[in-house]
Design a protein around this motif. Structure first.
Motif, PDB file in Angstrom:
ATOM      1  N   ILE A   2       0.858  -1.182   0.000  1.00 55.64           N
ATOM      2  CA  ILE A   2       0.000   0.000   0.000  1.00 55.64           C
ATOM      3  C   ILE A   2       0.895   1.232   0.000  1.00 55.64           C
ATOM      4  N   THR A   3       0.636   2.154  -0.907  1.00 55.21           N
ATOM      5  CA  THR A   3       1.366   3.412  -0.965  1.00 55.21           C
ATOM      6  C   THR A   3       0.384   4.535  -0.689  1.00 55.21           C
ATOM      7  N   ARG A   4       0.740   5.385   0.283  1.00 52.04           N
ATOM      8  CA  ARG A   4      -0.103   6.532   0.614  1.00 52.04           C
ATOM      9  C   ARG A   4       0.727   7.797   0.505  1.00 52.04           C
ATOM     10  N   SER A   5       0.087   8.850  -0.015  1.00 52.89           N
ATOM     11  CA  SER A   5       0.785  10.129  -0.184  1.00 52.89           C
ATOM     12  C   SER A   5       0.007  11.254   0.472  1.00 52.89           C
ATOM     13  N   HIS A   6       0.743  12.303   0.807  1.00 55.83           N
ATOM     14  CA  HIS A   6       0.181  13.481   1.474  1.00 55.83           C
ATOM     15  C   HIS A   6       1.198  14.602   1.288  1.00 55.83           C
ATOM     16  N   THR A   7       0.757  15.835   1.244  1.00 58.45           N
ATOM     17  CA  THR A   7       1.707  16.937   1.225  1.00 58.45           C
ATOM     18  C   THR A   7       1.791  17.517   2.621  1.00 58.45           C
ATOM     19  N   LYS A   8       2.985  17.440   3.185  1.00 59.34           N
ATOM     20  CA  LYS A   8       3.241  17.927   4.548  1.00 59.34           C
ATOM     21  C   LYS A   8       4.074  19.192   4.437  1.00 59.34           C
ATOM     22  N   GLY A   9       3.455  20.346   4.653  1.00 61.18           N
ATOM     23  CA  GLY A   9       4.170  21.603   4.508  1.00 61.18           C
ATOM     24  C   GLY A   9       4.628  21.783   3.076  1.00 61.18           C
ATOM     25  N   ASP A  10       5.935  21.930   2.897  1.00 57.43           N
ATOM     26  CA  ASP A  10       6.488  22.122   1.554  1.00 57.43           C
ATOM     27  C   ASP A  10       6.951  20.820   0.918  1.00 57.43           C
ATOM     28  N   ALA A  11       6.638  19.680   1.539  1.00 61.26           N
ATOM     29  CA  ALA A  11       7.205  18.414   1.079  1.00 61.26           C
ATOM     30  C   ALA A  11       6.147  17.352   0.810  1.00 61.26           C
ATOM     31  N   PRO A  12       5.975  16.964  -0.442  1.00 60.06           N
ATOM     32  CA  PRO A  12       5.161  15.779  -0.707  1.00 60.06           C
ATOM     33  C   PRO A  12       5.760  14.576   0.031  1.00 60.06           C
ATOM     34  N   SER A  13       4.900  13.808   0.652  1.00 56.57           N
ATOM     35  CA  SER A  13       5.326  12.711   1.516  1.00 56.57           C
ATOM     36  C   SER A  13       4.656  11.423   1.055  1.00 56.57           C
ATOM     37  N   THR A  14       5.432  10.342   1.019  1.00 52.41           N
ATOM     38  CA  THR A  14       4.902   9.051   0.596  1.00 52.41           C
ATOM     39  C   THR A  14       5.376   7.977   1.563  1.00 52.41           C
ATOM     40  N   ALA A  15       4.458   7.121   1.961  1.00 48.64           N
ATOM     41  CA  ALA A  15       4.799   5.983   2.814  1.00 48.64           C
ATOM     42  C   ALA A  15       4.356   4.700   2.126  1.00 48.64           C
ATOM     43  N   VAL A  16       5.165   3.664   2.265  1.00 46.12           N
ATOM     44  CA  VAL A  16       4.859   2.358   1.687  1.00 46.12           C
ATOM     45  C   VAL A  16       4.699   1.367   2.836  1.00 46.12           C
ATOM     46  N   TYR A  17       3.542   0.716   2.862  1.00 46.15           N
ATOM     47  CA  TYR A  17       3.189  -0.233   3.910  1.00 46.15           C
ATOM     48  C   TYR A  17       2.926  -1.613   3.302  1.00 46.15           C
ATOM     49  N   SER A  18       2.982  -2.621   4.153  1.00 48.00           N
ATOM     50  CA  SER A  18       2.537  -3.944   3.732  1.00 48.00           C
ATOM     51  C   SER A  18       1.020  -3.929   3.619  1.00 48.00           C
ATOM     52  N   ASP A  19       0.462  -4.920   2.953  1.00 47.42           N
ATOM     53  CA  ASP A  19      -1.000  -5.002   2.811  1.00 47.42           C
ATOM     54  C   ASP A  19      -1.700  -5.086   4.161  1.00 47.42           C
ATOM     55  N   CYS A  20      -1.054  -5.724   5.128  1.00 46.08           N
ATOM     56  CA  CYS A  20      -1.644  -5.844   6.467  1.00 46.08           C
ATOM     57  C   CYS A  20      -1.381  -4.604   7.327  1.00 46.08           C
ATOM     58  N   GLU A  21      -0.548  -3.707   6.849  1.00 46.53           N
ATOM     59  CA  GLU A  21      -0.160  -2.458   7.505  1.00 46.53           C
ATOM     60  C   GLU A  21       0.603  -2.655   8.824  1.00 46.53           C
ATOM     61  N   LYS A  22       1.087  -3.864   9.066  1.00 43.35           N
ATOM     62  CA  LYS A  22       1.915  -4.096  10.249  1.00 43.35           C
ATOM     63  C   LYS A  22       3.374  -3.739   9.979  1.00 43.35           C
ATOM     64  N   TYR A  23       3.706  -3.548   8.709  1.00 44.15           N
ATOM     65  CA  TYR A  23       5.060  -3.166   8.315  1.00 44.15           C
ATOM     66  C   TYR A  23       5.000  -1.838   7.563  1.00 44.15           C
ATOM     67  N   ARG A  24       5.959  -0.953   7.861  1.00 42.58           N
ATOM     68  CA  ARG A  24       6.148   0.228   7.022  1.00 42.58           C
ATOM     69  C   ARG A  24       7.517   0.088   6.414  1.00 42.58           C
ATOM     70  N   TYR A  25       7.556   0.033   5.087  1.00 38.49           N
ATOM     71  CA  TYR A  25       8.802  -0.213   4.386  1.00 38.49           C
ATOM     72  C   TYR A  25       9.601   1.051   4.114  1.00 38.49           C
ATOM     73  N   SER A  26       8.921   2.145   3.854  1.00 38.57           N
ATOM     74  CA  SER A  26       9.658   3.389   3.613  1.00 38.57           C
ATOM     75  C   SER A  26       8.766   4.588   3.871  1.00 38.57           C
ATOM     76  N   LEU A  27       9.417   5.696   4.153  1.00 38.40           N
ATOM     77  CA  LEU A  27       8.762   6.985   4.315  1.00 38.40           C
ATOM     78  C   LEU A  27       9.657   8.003   3.622  1.00 38.40           C
ATOM     79  N   THR A  28       9.108   8.716   2.636  1.00 37.69           N
ATOM     80  CA  THR A  28       9.896   9.617   1.796  1.00 37.69           C
ATOM     81  C   THR A  28       9.292  11.010   1.807  1.00 37.69           C
ATOM     82  N   ARG A  29      10.155  12.031   1.924  1.00 36.97           N
ATOM     83  CA  ARG A  29       9.721  13.422   1.785  1.00 36.97           C
ATOM     84  C   ARG A  29      10.713  14.131   0.871  1.00 36.97           C
ATOM     85  N   VAL A  30      10.196  14.863  -0.112  1.00 40.50           N
ATOM     86  CA  VAL A  30      11.056  15.605  -1.035  1.00 40.50           C
ATOM     87  C   VAL A  30      10.526  17.029  -1.142  1.00 40.50           C
TER      88      VAL A  30
END
Length: 169
Positions: A2-30
């Motif tokens: 599962i990939t979820r995105s949001h804009t946090k302040g000046d930075a688009p943010s993306t997080a990648v989770y497992s389907d069960c959401e018990k794991y977060r594989y990455s969190l990116t802000r650019v």
């Protein structure tokens, strides 16, 4: 995944989770796509999401900005989402089925890698395993200091004046 995105302040943010959401594989802000990108490889994700920082992710973002990067990504040697390292170590499969794949992709995404998982990386011998993966890549690998046993220190309590140090095998 599962990939979820949001804009946090000046930075688009993306997080990648497992389907069960018990794991977060990455969190990116650019915040500046034309500037360099830094990858922090830490122990395990806490409660930070694409919307909200936790104290560690907040420190990583501030450090990335202070170092002049235009974005950062957080990955972990264990992808199990848990605030307590003790409880994370009790999980049956704390690494996560897609974690190594995301780690490898993230190394290629980054211009610089900072290893920062702390002493709990000794669990399952995972720290040395990921250390080999990082040092075997073509990206420069750094740390913010090493523990007496050679583990890369976690960034939460490291001063911003501490510059990243090249990690030599």
């Amino acid at each position: 995944m599962i990939t979820r995105s949001h804009t946090k302040g000046d930075a688009p943010s993306t997080a990648v989770y497992s389907d069960c959401e018990k794991y977060r594989y990455s969190l990116t802000r650019v915040w500046n796509p034309d500037a360099g990108r830094v990858l922090f490889v830490m122990l395990n994700p806490s409660k930070a999401t694409e919307i909200e920082n936790d104290p560690t992710v907040e420190r990583c973002e501030r450090r990335a900005r202070a170092l002049g990067f235009g974005g950062f990504r957080v990955t972990n040697i264990f992808a199990w989402r848990e605030t307590s390292p003790k409880l994370m170590r009790q999980a049956q499969a704390p690494i996560g089925p897609d974690n190594d794949l995301i780690l490898k992709e993230s190394i290629l995404w980054a211009d610089q890698v900072i290893a920062a998982w702390g002493t709990h990386g000794a669990h399952f011998g995972r720290g040395p395993e990921v250390q080999d993966l990082l040092l075997g890549s073509d990206r420069p690998v750094y740390h913010l200091g090493l523990s007496k046993d050679g583990h890369p220190k976690h960034p939460l309590y490291i001063r911003y004046t501490q510059v990243p140090i090249v990690w030599k095998s």
